[in-house]
Motif scaffolding. Structure first.
Motif, short mmCIF file in Angstrom:
data_model
loop_
_atom_site.label_atom_id
_atom_site.label_comp_id
_atom_site.label_asym_id
_atom_site.label_seq_id
_atom_site.Cartn_x
_atom_site.Cartn_y
_atom_site.Cartn_z
N TYR A 1 0.88 -1.17 -0.05
CA TYR A 1 0.25 -0.01 -0.06
C TYR A 1 0.91 1.33 -0.01
O TYR A 1 1.68 1.43 0.84
N THR B 1 -5.53 13.88 -1.76
CA THR B 1 -5.92 12.98 -2.86
C THR B 1 -4.54 13.10 -3.91
O THR B 1 -3.90 13.94 -3.49
N ASP C 1 -9.80 -0.45 2.86
CA ASP C 1 -10.96 -0.29 1.93
C ASP C 1 -11.98 0.61 2.64
O ASP C 1 -12.57 1.76 2.11
N GLU D 1 -10.88 4.08 3.65
CA GLU D 1 -10.85 4.93 2.57
C GLU D 1 -12.10 4.84 1.77
O GLU D 1 -12.15 4.92 0.53
N TYR E 1 -12.89 6.94 -1.32
CA TYR E 1 -12.07 6.79 -2.32
C TYR E 1 -12.17 5.68 -3.13
O TYR E 1 -12.58 4.57 -2.67
N ASP E 2 -11.32 5.73 -4.35
CA ASP E 2 -11.36 4.52 -5.24
C ASP E 2 -9.89 4.04 -5.07
O ASP E 2 -9.16 4.59 -5.15
N GLY E 3 -9.98 2.65 -4.96
CA GLY E 3 -8.62 2.02 -4.84
C GLY E 3 -8.17 1.61 -6.26
O GLY E 3 -8.83 1.03 -7.34
N ARG F 1 -1.33 -0.82 -4.43
CA ARG F 1 -2.55 -0.06 -4.05
C ARG F 1 -2.41 1.19 -3.44
O ARG F 1 -1.82 1.48 -2.44
N TYR G 1 -5.17 5.23 -3.09
CA TYR G 1 -6.48 5.47 -3.16
C TYR G 1 -6.44 6.98 -3.82
O TYR G 1 -5.71 7.96 -3.43
#
Length: 212
Positions: free
Chosen positions: A48, A99, A124, A127, A130-132, A148, A150
């Motif tokens: 991550y 972001t 996930d 977050e 947020y989109d992963g 990964r 976000y």
């Protein structure tokens, strides 16, 4: 879901070589390539890339206790921004949150953490606004780590962060020894001037012994 059961994880996940323990692998990391120690399998661990409040280990550990530091890394052709969504404001941090936006020629420094597969779900959830996504980050050796990270869903406007939120980011950058010029950049970011202390900041600081 019964205790001890975990859902199947999605996204990039990684595992250590079978013959190496976590401790032995981390000690040998300087002598072996990251690609050798961390091969992309669909079980075990995932990597991550954090660039916001999760730069600070104590913040990340609130919800993701398996997180361990791997390395610092640079994400190229992106820039760090702060904002909010049209239908959402950060009730926890009382201001704009971090972001990244695609920006050719720019870059963002951050930390690559290694987490147990079971904490992909908790990350996930943390977050959830947020989109992963999967990104390729570059470490100082020149090697590439696929991680990964976000990005905010449908950000509608740029909004400055609360001083508490920005302080957590800066503390994380110092804690993990991001490049001095990048820390200087973070310290130059304008906050929203709020004098209120947020509850989540107090919670994080109760776990942290860091003093800048």
């Amino acid at each position: 879901m019964e205790s001890g059961e975990h859902p199947e994880a999605e996204g990039p996940v990684f595992e250590l070589q079978v013959s190496e323990s976590d401790e032995a692998s981390e000690k040998s990391m300087q002598q072996k390539s990251y690609e050798e120690d961390f091969r992309p399998f669909r079980k075990g661990f995932f990597l991550y890339f954090s660039y916001g409040s999760n730069l600070l280990r104590e913040r990340l550990l609130l919800k993701n206790p398996s997180a361990t530091f791997l390395t610092i890394a640079k994400l190229e052709d992106y820039k760090l921004v702060f904002g909010q969504q049209r239908a959402w404001k950060s009730s926890a941090w009382k201001g704009g949150v971090a972001t990244i936006e695609h920006s050719p020629g720019d870059h963002v420094w951050g930390v690559v953490w290694k987490l147990n597969r079971r904490h992909l779900q908790t990350l996930d959830l943390q977050e959830s606004n947020y989109d992963g996504i999967e990104v390729n980050t570059k470490v100082n050796t020149g090697e590439i780590l696929t991680c990964r990270t976000y990005v905010m869903q449908d950000m509608c406007s740029h909004v400055p962060p609360h001083p508490n939120y920005l302080d957590v980011i800066i503390r994380g950058a110092v804690q993990n020894q991001l490049p001095p010029e990048y820390i200087t950049f973070l310290k130059s970011i304008e906050d929203n001037g709020s004098k209120e202390t947020t509850e989540i900041y107090l919670e994080v600081m109760n776990l942290s012994l860091i003093h800048i």
